[in-house]
Design a protein around this motif. Structure first.
Motif, PDB file in Angstrom:
ATOM      1  N   VAL A 188     -11.498  -8.094   7.855  1.00 61.34           N
ATOM      2  CA  VAL A 188     -10.541  -6.764   8.151  1.00 61.34           C
ATOM      3  C   VAL A 188      -9.050  -7.255   7.664  1.00 61.34           C
ATOM      4  O   VAL A 188      -8.432  -6.803   6.822  1.00 61.34           O
ATOM      5  N   GLU A 189      -8.415  -8.412   8.066  1.00 60.11           N
ATOM      6  CA  GLU A 189      -7.230  -8.730   8.107  1.00 60.11           C
ATOM      7  C   GLU A 189      -6.965  -9.359   6.629  1.00 60.11           C
ATOM      8  O   GLU A 189      -5.957  -8.930   5.975  1.00 60.11           O
ATOM      9  N   ARG A 190      -7.922  -9.839   5.831  1.00 57.54           N
ATOM     10  CA  ARG A 190      -7.886 -10.463   4.475  1.00 57.54           C
ATOM     11  C   ARG A 190      -7.983  -9.106   3.706  1.00 57.54           C
ATOM     12  O   ARG A 190      -7.265  -9.118   2.682  1.00 57.54           O
ATOM     13  N   LEU A 191      -8.712  -8.206   4.029  1.00 62.09           N
ATOM     14  CA  LEU A 191      -8.746  -6.837   3.319  1.00 62.09           C
ATOM     15  C   LEU A 191      -7.640  -6.082   3.121  1.00 62.09           C
ATOM     16  O   LEU A 191      -7.246  -5.674   2.141  1.00 62.09           O
ATOM     17  N   ASP A 192      -6.980  -6.010   4.481  1.00 65.21           N
ATOM     18  CA  ASP A 192      -5.652  -5.226   4.608  1.00 65.21           C
ATOM     19  C   ASP A 192      -4.618  -6.135   3.614  1.00 65.21           C
ATOM     20  O   ASP A 192      -3.809  -5.393   2.918  1.00 65.21           O
ATOM     21  N   GLN A 193      -4.453  -7.168   3.673  1.00 66.88           N
ATOM     22  CA  GLN A 193      -3.760  -8.179   2.683  1.00 66.88           C
ATOM     23  C   GLN A 193      -4.076  -7.833   1.320  1.00 66.88           C
ATOM     24  O   GLN A 193      -2.960  -7.684   0.423  1.00 66.88           O
ATOM     25  N   ALA A 194      -5.309  -7.794   0.977  1.00 66.57           N
ATOM     26  CA  ALA A 194      -5.820  -7.642  -0.480  1.00 66.57           C
ATOM     27  C   ALA A 194      -5.286  -6.313  -1.010  1.00 66.57           C
ATOM     28  O   ALA A 194      -4.792  -6.154  -2.002  1.00 66.57           O
ATOM     29  N   ILE A 195      -5.556  -5.223  -0.070  1.00 67.77           N
ATOM     30  CA  ILE A 195      -5.246  -4.064  -0.575  1.00 67.77           C
ATOM     31  C   ILE A 195      -3.598  -3.941  -0.582  1.00 67.77           C
ATOM     32  O   ILE A 195      -3.229  -3.259  -1.696  1.00 67.77           O
ATOM     33  N   HIS A 196      -2.707  -4.478   0.098  1.00 66.90           N
ATOM     34  CA  HIS A 196      -1.494  -4.537   0.178  1.00 66.90           C
ATOM     35  C   HIS A 196      -1.027  -5.169  -1.423  1.00 66.90           C
ATOM     36  O   HIS A 196      -0.138  -4.899  -1.836  1.00 66.90           O
ATOM     37  N   GLN A 197      -1.756  -6.470  -1.645  1.00 63.99           N
ATOM     38  CA  GLN A 197      -1.383  -7.145  -2.784  1.00 63.99           C
ATOM     39  C   GLN A 197      -1.792  -6.156  -4.157  1.00 63.99           C
ATOM     40  O   GLN A 197      -1.107  -6.178  -5.018  1.00 63.99           O
ATOM     41  N   LEU A 198      -2.721  -5.408  -4.073  1.00 62.42           N
ATOM     42  CA  LEU A 198      -3.370  -4.547  -4.916  1.00 62.42           C
ATOM     43  C   LEU A 198      -2.160  -3.399  -5.215  1.00 62.42           C
ATOM     44  O   LEU A 198      -1.852  -3.073  -6.552  1.00 62.42           O
ATOM     45  N   GLN A 199      -1.664  -2.940  -4.168  1.00 57.70           N
ATOM     46  CA  GLN A 199      -0.749  -1.958  -4.275  1.00 57.70           C
ATOM     47  C   GLN A 199       0.709  -2.480  -5.019  1.00 57.70           C
ATOM     48  O   GLN A 199       1.181  -1.809  -5.821  1.00 57.70           O
ATOM     49  N   GLN A 200       0.950  -3.630  -4.729  1.00 55.92           N
ATOM     50  CA  GLN A 200       2.069  -4.408  -5.356  1.00 55.92           C
ATOM     51  C   GLN A 200       1.681  -4.384  -6.778  1.00 55.92           C
ATOM     52  O   GLN A 200       2.607  -4.511  -7.667  1.00 55.92           O
ATOM     53  N   ILE A 201       0.622  -5.098  -7.035  1.00 53.99           N
ATOM     54  CA  ILE A 201       0.226  -5.243  -8.592  1.00 53.99           C
ATOM     55  C   ILE A 201       0.312  -4.122  -9.395  1.00 53.99           C
ATOM     56  O   ILE A 201       0.947  -3.932 -10.306  1.00 53.99           O
TER      57      ILE A 201
END
Length: 192
Positions: A77-90
């Motif tokens: 869940v923590e890694r997913l939150d980070q990945a979603i945040h990175q996706l939004q930045q991209i």
């Protein structure tokens, strides 16, 4: 009897592929999967069912399995939150180049993989927790280990309880030591 690959038509190959690699995690039969996990956990825990001297191992294994699912699920869940945040930045940096598109596809794939892992660990935790409750119920019904908690607690909460117990023990020891020292002083005073 085995079949040659030529004996399969496109529909049967697609059905095999969907069974092995479902496009949606909901394609898995959730009840079957959770039942399989419960049976596997019960089989593992039952290896310590042969002698009362190792009965506590059943509890430790059941608790450890739930801990594993909880810890892995929390991590995902923590890694997913980070990945979603990175996706939004991209997505914000969209410059329309091919490199951007590749980076975006890669991040979307990563988010999708983490969502599938989260789904799995949630179901795994549910199944292992059900096994934990069953083990605890059996152990308590047999009249042993009545101090075991009725329900599973996350490790951090258990460790907090443990630390509180250690603090209380230290306080009791200090009080006992102070009382013993005071009693010794009183005896010494009366003896003189």
């Amino acid at each position: 009897m085995t079949k040659s690959i030529q004996e399969y038509n496109t529909e049967s190959l697609d059905a095999i592929n969907r069974a092995l690699y479902p496009e949606e995690h909901d394609a898995w039969d959730q009840e079957d999967m959770e039942g399989s996990i419960r049976r596997t956990a019960a089989a593992l825990v039952s290896t310590a069912d042969y002698d009362p001297a190792v009965e506590m191992c059943q509890f430790i294994m059941a608790q450890g399995l739930v801990d594993m699912a909880f810890n892995k699920g929390t991590s995902v869940v923590e890694r997913l939150d980070q990945a979603i945040h990175q996706l939004q930045q991209i997505e914000r940096r969209n410059d329309g180049t091919e490199i951007f598109e590749q980076e975006l596809e890669k991040q979307i794939w990563r988010v999708d993989q983490l969502k599938k892992q989260r789904w799995y660990w949630q179901r795994c935790w549910k199944a292992l927790h059900a096994n934990y409750i069953k083990v605890i119920t059996v152990m308590k019904n047999e009249g042993t280990y009545d101090w075991i908690p009725d329900n599973w607690e996350p490790p951090a909460k258990r460790y907090a309880h443990l630390n509180e117990d250690k603090k209380r023990q230290l306080e009791r020891r200090k009080i006992t030591a102070t009382s013993a020292a005071a009693a010794a002083q009183v005896r010494k005073h009366h003896a003189a």
